[in-house]
Design a protein around this motif. Structure first.
Motif, mmCIF file in Angstrom:
data_model
loop_
_atom_site.group_PDB
_atom_site.id
_atom_site.type_symbol
_atom_site.label_atom_id
_atom_site.label_comp_id
_atom_site.label_asym_id
_atom_site.label_seq_id
_atom_site.Cartn_x
_atom_site.Cartn_y
_atom_site.Cartn_z
ATOM 1 N N VAL A 232 0.844 -1.191 0.000
ATOM 2 C CA VAL A 232 0.000 0.000 0.000
ATOM 3 C C VAL A 232 0.880 1.243 0.000
ATOM 4 C CG1 VAL A 232 -0.205 -0.080 2.529
ATOM 5 C CG2 VAL A 232 -1.847 1.245 1.186
ATOM 6 N N SER A 233 0.477 2.239 -0.784
ATOM 7 C CA SER A 233 1.260 3.468 -0.908
ATOM 8 C C SER A 233 0.339 4.674 -0.909
ATOM 9 C CB SER A 233 2.066 3.464 -2.215
ATOM 10 O OG SER A 233 2.757 2.242 -2.393
ATOM 11 N N ALA A 234 0.766 5.736 -0.216
ATOM 12 C CA ALA A 234 0.005 6.985 -0.178
ATOM 13 C C ALA A 234 0.934 8.133 -0.543
ATOM 14 C CB ALA A 234 -0.609 7.209 1.197
ATOM 15 N N HIS A 235 0.712 8.711 -1.714
ATOM 16 C CA HIS A 235 1.458 9.877 -2.171
ATOM 17 C C HIS A 235 0.634 11.114 -1.821
ATOM 18 C CE1 HIS A 235 4.412 7.621 -4.719
ATOM 19 N NE2 HIS A 235 3.472 6.694 -4.575
ATOM 20 N N SER A 236 1.063 11.838 -0.802
ATOM 21 C CA SER A 236 0.323 12.999 -0.298
ATOM 22 C C SER A 236 -1.118 12.629 0.047
ATOM 23 C CB SER A 236 0.358 14.154 -1.307
ATOM 24 O OG SER A 236 1.647 14.719 -1.374
ATOM 25 N N GLY A 237 -1.284 11.454 0.621
ATOM 26 C CA GLY A 237 -2.606 11.001 1.038
ATOM 27 C C GLY A 237 -2.784 11.126 2.538
ATOM 28 N N PRO A 238 -3.921 11.638 3.012
ATOM 29 C CA PRO A 238 -4.156 11.784 4.455
ATOM 30 C C PRO A 238 -4.292 10.433 5.138
ATOM 31 C CG PRO A 238 -6.140 12.336 3.223
ATOM 32 C CD PRO A 238 -5.057 12.149 2.210
ATOM 33 N N ALA A 239 -3.688 10.313 6.315
ATOM 34 C CA ALA A 239 -3.668 9.042 7.034
ATOM 35 C C ALA A 239 -4.383 9.108 8.375
ATOM 36 C CB ALA A 239 -2.222 8.590 7.254
ATOM 37 N N SER A 240 -4.956 10.266 8.713
ATOM 38 C CA SER A 240 -5.617 10.420 10.014
ATOM 39 C C SER A 240 -6.890 11.234 9.833
ATOM 40 C CB SER A 240 -4.682 11.116 11.011
ATOM 41 O OG SER A 240 -5.304 11.276 12.262
ATOM 42 N N LEU A 241 -8.038 10.622 10.082
ATOM 43 C CA LEU A 241 -9.322 11.282 9.844
ATOM 44 C C LEU A 241 -9.769 12.176 10.996
ATOM 45 C CD1 LEU A 241 -11.475 8.455 8.178
ATOM 46 C CD2 LEU A 241 -10.081 10.224 7.081
ATOM 47 N N ARG A 242 -9.430 11.833 12.220
ATOM 48 C CA ARG A 242 -10.005 12.532 13.373
ATOM 49 C C ARG A 242 -9.152 13.689 13.893
ATOM 50 N NH1 ARG A 242 -14.300 9.496 15.399
ATOM 51 N NH2 ARG A 242 -14.298 7.276 14.845
ATOM 52 N N ARG A 243 -7.873 13.761 13.517
ATOM 53 C CA ARG A 243 -7.020 14.800 14.074
ATOM 54 C C ARG A 243 -7.506 16.184 13.630
ATOM 55 N NH1 ARG A 243 -1.852 14.542 14.031
ATOM 56 N NH2 ARG A 243 -1.614 16.802 14.128
ATOM 57 N N ASN A 245 -9.625 18.168 14.990
ATOM 58 C CA ASN A 245 -11.090 18.238 15.098
ATOM 59 C C ASN A 245 -11.803 17.626 13.899
ATOM 60 O OD1 ASN A 245 -11.078 19.692 17.640
ATOM 61 N ND2 ASN A 245 -10.406 21.490 16.468
ATOM 62 N N GLY A 246 -11.197 16.584 13.348
ATOM 63 C CA GLY A 246 -11.838 15.874 12.244
ATOM 64 C C GLY A 246 -11.808 16.625 10.935
ATOM 65 N N ALA A 247 -10.719 17.348 10.670
ATOM 66 C CA ALA A 247 -10.646 18.193 9.475
ATOM 67 C C ALA A 247 -10.862 17.394 8.193
ATOM 68 C CB ALA A 247 -9.297 18.914 9.423
ATOM 69 N N VAL A 248 -10.272 16.204 8.106
ATOM 70 C CA VAL A 248 -10.400 15.419 6.875
ATOM 71 C C VAL A 248 -11.829 14.912 6.701
ATOM 72 C CG1 VAL A 248 -9.585 13.382 5.634
ATOM 73 C CG2 VAL A 248 -7.955 14.784 6.909
ATOM 74 N N VAL A 249 -12.465 14.485 7.786
ATOM 75 C CA VAL A 249 -13.856 14.042 7.695
ATOM 76 C C VAL A 249 -14.752 15.190 7.251
ATOM 77 C CG1 VAL A 249 -15.842 13.172 8.989
ATOM 78 C CG2 VAL A 249 -13.577 12.201 9.387
ATOM 79 N N HIS A 250 -14.554 16.365 7.850
ATOM 80 C CA HIS A 250 -15.363 17.523 7.455
ATOM 81 C C HIS A 250 -15.141 17.860 5.980
ATOM 82 C CE1 HIS A 250 -17.008 18.391 11.358
ATOM 83 N NE2 HIS A 250 -15.820 18.534 11.915
ATOM 84 N N TRP A 251 -13.886 17.806 5.535
ATOM 85 C CA TRP A 251 -13.598 18.124 4.138
ATOM 86 C C TRP A 251 -14.204 17.083 3.202
ATOM 87 C CZ3 TRP A 251 -13.168 21.862 1.163
ATOM 88 C CH2 TRP A 251 -12.557 21.786 -0.086
ATOM 89 N N ALA A 252 -14.151 15.825 3.591
ATOM 90 C CA ALA A 252 -14.783 14.786 2.776
ATOM 91 C C ALA A 252 -16.281 15.042 2.660
ATOM 92 C CB ALA A 252 -14.523 13.410 3.385
ATOM 93 N N ASN A 253 -16.914 15.367 3.773
ATOM 94 C CA ASN A 253 -18.356 15.625 3.750
ATOM 95 C C ASN A 253 -18.698 16.841 2.895
ATOM 96 O OD1 ASN A 253 -19.335 13.487 5.285
ATOM 97 N ND2 ASN A 253 -19.202 14.600 7.223
ATOM 98 N N VAL A 254 -17.968 17.932 3.094
ATOM 99 C CA VAL A 254 -18.281 19.170 2.373
ATOM 100 C C VAL A 254 -18.006 19.015 0.884
ATOM 101 C CG1 VAL A 254 -17.606 21.581 2.073
ATOM 102 C CG2 VAL A 254 -17.954 20.663 4.371
ATOM 103 N N ALA A 315 -2.083 19.207 6.369
ATOM 104 C CA ALA A 315 -2.845 18.128 7.004
ATOM 105 C C ALA A 315 -2.258 16.764 6.662
ATOM 106 C CB ALA A 315 -4.304 18.205 6.575
ATOM 107 N N VAL A 316 -1.830 16.595 5.409
ATOM 108 C CA VAL A 316 -1.226 15.327 5.000
ATOM 109 C C VAL A 316 0.028 15.036 5.817
ATOM 110 C CG1 VAL A 316 0.096 14.240 3.139
ATOM 111 C CG2 VAL A 316 -2.151 15.207 2.662
ATOM 112 N N LEU A 317 0.922 16.016 5.910
ATOM 113 C CA LEU A 317 2.184 15.810 6.613
ATOM 114 C C LEU A 317 1.949 15.473 8.085
ATOM 115 C CD1 LEU A 317 5.281 15.865 6.557
ATOM 116 C CD2 LEU A 317 5.162 18.335 6.999
ATOM 117 N N ALA A 318 1.067 16.224 8.739
ATOM 118 C CA ALA A 318 0.787 15.963 10.154
ATOM 119 C C ALA A 318 0.171 14.582 10.345
ATOM 120 C CB ALA A 318 -0.141 17.042 10.705
ATOM 121 N N GLY A 319 -0.766 14.225 9.478
ATOM 122 C CA GLY A 319 -1.418 12.929 9.602
ATOM 123 C C GLY A 319 -0.474 11.774 9.332
#
Length: 364
Positions: A232-243, A245-254, A315-319
Motif C-alpha cells: 500500500v502506498s500513499a502519495h500525499s494522502g491523508p492518514a488520520s481522519l479525526r485529528r 477536530n476531524g478536518a479530513v472528515v469535514h472536508w470529505a463531507n463538504v 494536514a497530510v504531513l501531520a497525519g
C-alpha cells in the motif's frame, strides 16, 4: 513553491469526463522533478499469506471463475455486475473501458496499462491499482507519465475513476443516485480484472497506491480489505481522519456534498457515522498493515500563497507523521519520504514506489 503548472489535484476531485479515453496518447512530461530525501526507510519483503490463504481470498472475491486467466490477450467481457459500454483496445499497452454498473449513477471508466510483453509472453502478472486524486479522473496518470514509469516493468496497472468527490467510499447519503465507489472497486472491478487479464488473483499479486484522495483510498482499502493487497502506498494522502477536530472528515463531507452528492455526505452530518469513520481511519487500523509493504510520501513546504495547497499538504504531513509514529510503536516497518514542495504528484517517488511494488509482489 509549487510551480504554476502544478496540477491542482487535491482532495476535491474533478468533474467526470463522460467520453475521455487515453488509448494511443503519449505521456505528458514530468512537470515536478524532485530530489529524493528519505527520512524513514523500513523496507519489508515478508510474505503475508501462504498460497492457501491467497486461494481463499480469491474465492471470496467472486468464486472460482476469478482464478481463470487468459492464455493470450483478448477482448474483455462483461461480468461481476459490469456491462462494457465503450472500449479501446487498439493501443499496444493502454486499454480503456467504460462500464454501466448499478453501483454508480453514471458510467465510470478505467485504464488498464499492460506490460510491454503482455501479448507475447504468456506470463501471469502482478497488478497495481493506482487511484487518482482531486481534480483528476481515470486518465490522470497517463498524462503524468505512467507509461514511461513502467516501461519494461512486469506489472499491470489499473487506473479507475473514483468520482468527483467519491473518497473511495459508499456514502452515508446521496441525492443523485448511487455513488458506491468502494463497492464498484472492491466487489466488481477487482474480480473483473482477474477474470479478463492474466493476473495473480491473490493478495501477494496486488498492490494499491494513490495520490491525495487516492492515497487515502489506498490506505483505507488496504486496511479494510486486508486480504486483497500486499503493498500500500500513499502519495500525499491523508492518514488520520479525526485529528485537528476531524478536518479530513469535514472536508470529505463538504467536498462530496458540493461536487458529487448534491447535499449528501460521505460520513454523515451533523452527526458522523462513527463506526464508518473508525473502519476507514488508517491510524485506527494499525494491525491491518502488519506484514504489508507500506510506502508514504508527504510534502514539507506547500505554497504559502495557495491556501488550497497549504491546507492539503499541511494536514497530510501531520497525519502521516502521526501514522508513522503509531507504526513505529507497533513495530510495523514502512518506507517514508518527506519531500520539498506541496501537494502534487512526484514522478521520482512514483518510479521508486513502482520498483518497490514489483520487488514485493509475486514475480511475473
Amino acid at each position: 513553491m509549487v510551480p504554476d503548472s502544478a496540477p491542482p489535484g487535491g482532495w476535491l476531485p474533478s468533474e467526470p469526463s463522460e467520453r475521455r479515453t487515453s488509448g494511443g496518447r503519449g505521456p505528458a512530461a514530468d512537470t515536478h522533478p524532485q530530489e529524493v530525501t528519505v527520512t524513514a526507510n523500513h523496507p519489508t519483503r515478508r510474505s503475508i499469506l501462504k498460497s492457501a490463504g491467497g486461494l481463499g481470498a480469491a474465492l471470496a472475491l467472486g468464486g472460482a471463475s476469478v482464478l481463470a486467466t487468459a492464455s493470450t490477450a483478448h477482448a474483455a467481457d462483461d461480468g461481476f455486475g459490469l456491462h462494457i459500454t465503450d472500449r479501446g483496445e487498439a493501443d499496444a499497452r493502454m486499454w480503456y473501458y467504460r462500464f454501466h454498473t448499478a453501483e454508480i449513477g453514471w458510467d465510470p471508466a478505467v485504464n488498464v496499462l499492460l506490460p510491454d510483453d503482455y501479448h507475447t509472453s504468456g506470463r501471469t502478472y502482478p497488478v497495481l491499482y493506482l487511484l487518482h486524486g482531486g481534480l483528476q479522473d481515470f486518465i490522470e496518470f497517463d498524462h503524468r507519465g505512467v507509461r514511461d514509469w513502467t516501461i519494461g516493468k512486469p506489472l499491470i496497472v489499473v487506473m479507475p475513476d473514483g468520482g468527483q468527490a467519491g473518497w473511495y467510499s459508499n456514502p452515508v447519503s446521496t441525492n443523485v443516485g448511487p455513488r458506491n465507489w468502494e463497492s464498484f472497486h472492491i466487489n466488481q472491478l477487482i474480480p473483473w480484472v482477474d477474470a479478463n487479464f492474466r493476473t495473480f488473483a491473490e493478495p501477494e499479486g496486488r498492490a494499491v497506491s494513490g495520490f491525495s484522495m487516492g492515497g487515502f483510498g489506498a490506505l483505507k482499502y488496504a486496511a479494510k480489505y486486508w486480504g486483497h493487497f500486499a503493498s500500500v502506498s500513499a502519495h500525499s494522502g491523508p492518514a488520520s481522519l479525526r485529528r485537528d477536530n476531524g478536518a479530513v472528515v469535514h472536508w470529505a463531507n463538504v467536498s462530496a456534498a458540493v461536487k458529487d452528492l448534491a447535499g449528501g455526505t460521505i460520513y454523515g452530518a451533523p452527526l458522523w457515522d462513527q463506526a464508518r469513520v473508525t473502519a476507514d481511519n488508517p491510524v485506527e487500523r494499525l494491525e491491518s498493515y502488519r506484514n504489508k509493504r507500506i510506502f508514504l510520501v508527504a510534502g514539507t513546504s506547500p505554497d504559502p500563497t495557495n491556501p488550497f495547497d497549504t491546507f492539503n499538504e499541511t494536514a497530510v504531513l501531520a497525519g502521516q507523521r502521526e501514522f508513522r509514529a503509531l507504526l513505529d510503536g507497533a513495530g510495523i516497518p514502512y518506507e517514508a519520504h518527506e519531500e520539498s514542495g506541496g501537494h502534487f504528484i512526484r514522478p521520482d517517488m512514483m518510479r521508486r514506489d513502482i520498483d518497490g511494488i514489483i520487488g514485493r509482489l509475486r514475480k511475473a
